[in-house]
Motif scaffolding. Sequence first.
Motif: not given
Length: 252
Positions: A40, A42, A45, A139, A181, A184-187, A190
Amino acid sequence: MSVSRTHLTRAVLAGGASLSSVLLLSGTASAHVGVQPQGTAAKGGYATVNVKVPNERDNASTVKVEVNFPTDHPLASVMPQPVPGWKVEVTKAKLAKPLELHGKKINEAVAKVTWTADGSKIGPGQFQQFPLSLGQLPEDTDKLVLKAIQTYDNNEVVRWIEEPKDGAPEPENPAPVLKLSAATDDHHGGGATPADDDKAEHDEKAADHDDKGHEEAAGSTDNAARVLGVVGILVGLAGIAFGVLAGRRRSA
């Protein structure tokens, strides 16, 4: 009857030839430079992507590929993975408005990445992938348009710079587009946050402490059981000895 069959056969053959031509032209038109994420990509990220470059010519080979990055959504970090037989050059440009990344101000960003053949080429009927690590992704947009320029060894240059529009037919030379996409909370693709790491470490220590406590308790129980077992054996032996002595006294 035979005439009708002849006309029918000719019509089928003509239709098949026309369909083959359409499919062939469609395949040729769709074979353009593109960008595909590994996993992905994101917003906010980091991502690893492949720039896929097919060779569209039957009489020439691709010897140079240039990918340009947008200035309205600059990337502070673009790292190419080495590709055997190709030289790579990363060109940076100063930013009118500095970026802030991990608490630091970034005054320049990557403007383009250029791969030049150095002992290798993309021949007719072949393609090559050029991996890139990108970050931090913006973002405030859903996509990044990466305009590309492809050069052949016969000096022909193809500019993949036309931005595709939603709902419109694909342009003749579409620019590669990286779709982003939802954030997510994790930039970091994962990885755990520091708070998660501390909590995990605390839980691990607590679990180790509990395990040691259970082991010590189990050890104490085993020791007590052994002692009681020995005492029981001794008592049993004493009882047997007393019985034997009592029997002898009665006999006497």
